[in-house]
Design a protein around this motif. Sequence first.
Motif, PDB file in Angstrom:
ATOM      1  N   ASP A 147       0.775  -1.017  -0.108  1.00  0.00           N
ATOM      2  CA  ASP A 147      -0.047   0.134  -0.131  1.00  0.00           C
ATOM      3  C   ASP A 147       0.853   1.343  -0.090  1.00  0.00           C
ATOM      4  O   ASP A 147       0.813   2.255  -0.706  1.00  0.00           O
ATOM      5  CB  ASP A 147      -0.971  -0.037   1.164  1.00  0.00           C
ATOM      6  CG  ASP A 147      -1.637   1.299   1.320  1.00  0.00           C
ATOM      7  OD1 ASP A 147      -2.581   1.625   0.456  1.00  0.00           O
ATOM      8  OD2 ASP A 147      -1.519   2.164   2.283  1.00  0.00           O
ATOM      9  N   PHE A 148       1.804   1.221   0.606  1.00  0.00           N
ATOM     10  CA  PHE A 148       2.719   2.465   1.147  1.00  0.00           C
ATOM     11  C   PHE A 148       3.300   2.545  -0.413  1.00  0.00           C
ATOM     12  O   PHE A 148       3.577   3.954  -0.860  1.00  0.00           O
ATOM     13  CB  PHE A 148       3.734   2.209   2.081  1.00  0.00           C
ATOM     14  CG  PHE A 148       4.845   3.317   2.201  1.00  0.00           C
ATOM     15  CD1 PHE A 148       4.198   4.443   3.000  1.00  0.00           C
ATOM     16  CD2 PHE A 148       5.824   3.382   2.106  1.00  0.00           C
ATOM     17  CE1 PHE A 148       5.022   5.845   3.449  1.00  0.00           C
ATOM     18  CE2 PHE A 148       6.767   4.381   2.079  1.00  0.00           C
ATOM     19  CZ  PHE A 148       6.345   5.513   2.729  1.00  0.00           C
ATOM     20  N   TYR A 149       4.259   1.664  -0.852  1.00  0.00           N
ATOM     21  CA  TYR A 149       4.892   2.088  -2.007  1.00  0.00           C
ATOM     22  C   TYR A 149       4.073   2.306  -3.377  1.00  0.00           C
ATOM     23  O   TYR A 149       4.145   2.753  -4.223  1.00  0.00           O
ATOM     24  CB  TYR A 149       5.900   0.820  -2.278  1.00  0.00           C
ATOM     25  CG  TYR A 149       7.078   1.089  -1.394  1.00  0.00           C
ATOM     26  CD1 TYR A 149       7.933   1.939  -1.591  1.00  0.00           C
ATOM     27  CD2 TYR A 149       7.032   0.156  -0.492  1.00  0.00           C
ATOM     28  CE1 TYR A 149       9.257   2.072  -0.558  1.00  0.00           C
ATOM     29  CE2 TYR A 149       8.223   0.514   0.857  1.00  0.00           C
ATOM     30  CZ  TYR A 149       8.993   1.426   0.588  1.00  0.00           C
ATOM     31  OH  TYR A 149      10.110   1.522   1.454  1.00  0.00           O
ATOM     32  N   SER A 150       2.877   1.700  -3.313  1.00  0.00           N
ATOM     33  CA  SER A 150       2.007   1.873  -4.560  1.00  0.00           C
ATOM     34  C   SER A 150       1.280   3.192  -4.392  1.00  0.00           C
ATOM     35  O   SER A 150       1.180   3.921  -5.311  1.00  0.00           O
ATOM     36  CB  SER A 150       0.829   0.778  -4.521  1.00  0.00           C
ATOM     37  OG  SER A 150       1.311  -0.556  -4.606  1.00  0.00           O
ATOM     38  N   ASN A 151       0.655   3.451  -3.228  1.00  0.00           N
ATOM     39  CA  ASN A 151       0.180   4.835  -3.073  1.00  0.00           C
ATOM     40  C   ASN A 151       0.695   6.208  -2.786  1.00  0.00           C
ATOM     41  O   ASN A 151       0.432   7.085  -3.307  1.00  0.00           O
ATOM     42  CB  ASN A 151      -1.142   4.606  -2.098  1.00  0.00           C
ATOM     43  CG  ASN A 151      -2.048   3.539  -2.485  1.00  0.00           C
ATOM     44  OD1 ASN A 151      -2.599   3.608  -3.639  1.00  0.00           O
ATOM     45  ND2 ASN A 151      -2.513   2.591  -1.824  1.00  0.00           N
ATOM     46  N   VAL A 152       1.821   6.160  -2.130  1.00  0.00           N
ATOM     47  CA  VAL A 152       2.518   7.117  -1.961  1.00  0.00           C
ATOM     48  C   VAL A 152       3.648   7.356  -3.305  1.00  0.00           C
ATOM     49  O   VAL A 152       3.507   8.656  -3.520  1.00  0.00           O
ATOM     50  CB  VAL A 152       3.489   7.081  -0.657  1.00  0.00           C
ATOM     51  CG1 VAL A 152       4.496   8.239  -0.397  1.00  0.00           C
ATOM     52  CG2 VAL A 152       2.737   6.737   0.393  1.00  0.00           C
ATOM     53  N   PHE A 153       4.393   6.577  -3.593  1.00  0.00           N
ATOM     54  CA  PHE A 153       5.047   6.910  -4.984  1.00  0.00           C
ATOM     55  C   PHE A 153       4.359   6.335  -6.135  1.00  0.00           C
ATOM     56  O   PHE A 153       5.091   6.540  -7.301  1.00  0.00           O
ATOM     57  CB  PHE A 153       6.240   5.711  -4.586  1.00  0.00           C
ATOM     58  CG  PHE A 153       7.159   6.237  -3.530  1.00  0.00           C
ATOM     59  CD1 PHE A 153       8.162   7.323  -3.396  1.00  0.00           C
ATOM     60  CD2 PHE A 153       7.007   5.375  -2.328  1.00  0.00           C
ATOM     61  CE1 PHE A 153       8.517   7.897  -2.152  1.00  0.00           C
ATOM     62  CE2 PHE A 153       7.579   5.842  -1.003  1.00  0.00           C
ATOM     63  CZ  PHE A 153       8.467   6.982  -1.249  1.00  0.00           C
ATOM     64  N   GLY A 154       3.272   5.672  -6.155  1.00  0.00           N
ATOM     65  CA  GLY A 154       2.835   5.352  -7.428  1.00  0.00           C
ATOM     66  C   GLY A 154       3.534   4.030  -8.162  1.00  0.00           C
ATOM     67  O   GLY A 154       3.488   4.140  -9.438  1.00  0.00           O
ATOM     68  N   CYS A 155       4.226   3.373  -7.473  1.00  0.00           N
ATOM     69  CA  CYS A 155       5.203   2.229  -7.969  1.00  0.00           C
ATOM     70  C   CYS A 155       4.179   1.272  -8.327  1.00  0.00           C
ATOM     71  O   CYS A 155       3.161   0.725  -7.629  1.00  0.00           O
ATOM     72  CB  CYS A 155       5.911   1.674  -7.017  1.00  0.00           C
ATOM     73  SG  CYS A 155       7.108   2.866  -6.227  1.00  0.00           S
TER      74      CYS A 155
END
Length: 149
Positions: free
Chosen positions: A18-26
């Motif tokens: 969730d963090f890497y997908s939603n904060v950074f758009g990864c």
Amino acid sequence: MYPFHLSIPVSDIDIAKDFYSNVFGCKIGRSGVRWADFNFFGHQLTIHLAEFPQDDFRSNNVDGHNIPVRHFGLVLDWGRWHEIKEKLLIRDVTFVVKPHIRFKDKPGEQASMFFLDPANNVMELKAFKDNNNLFAKNESNKPLELSKG
């Protein structure tokens, strides 16, 4: 440029995704029950579930800030840095060094911040007002010289 690969430990796969997908758009690439690959701005970041504490925060003093020795990060463009900073503030992440501008109105002006991901991995994001100064020497290393390579 060749992409780097970095593998880091996390304590909860779903929270890290969730963090890497939603904060950074990864975008998530290959994954398993205990790991996942991300396209981290063209680089490969792999998270691995690990049941051990991530709390080694030894640091060095750099420009009046205690900078964690073990950290990773990216140099982003100025606008993207500010966009991600706002997402981190909304998520109430723990900053090790709060967002700030170094060398304001001087050669090498840069935005910088250090923070913890959900598994206590220390990350640094920075952005240069002028990307040509990425390898320029700062005031403590006078004179200012730009790297040719």
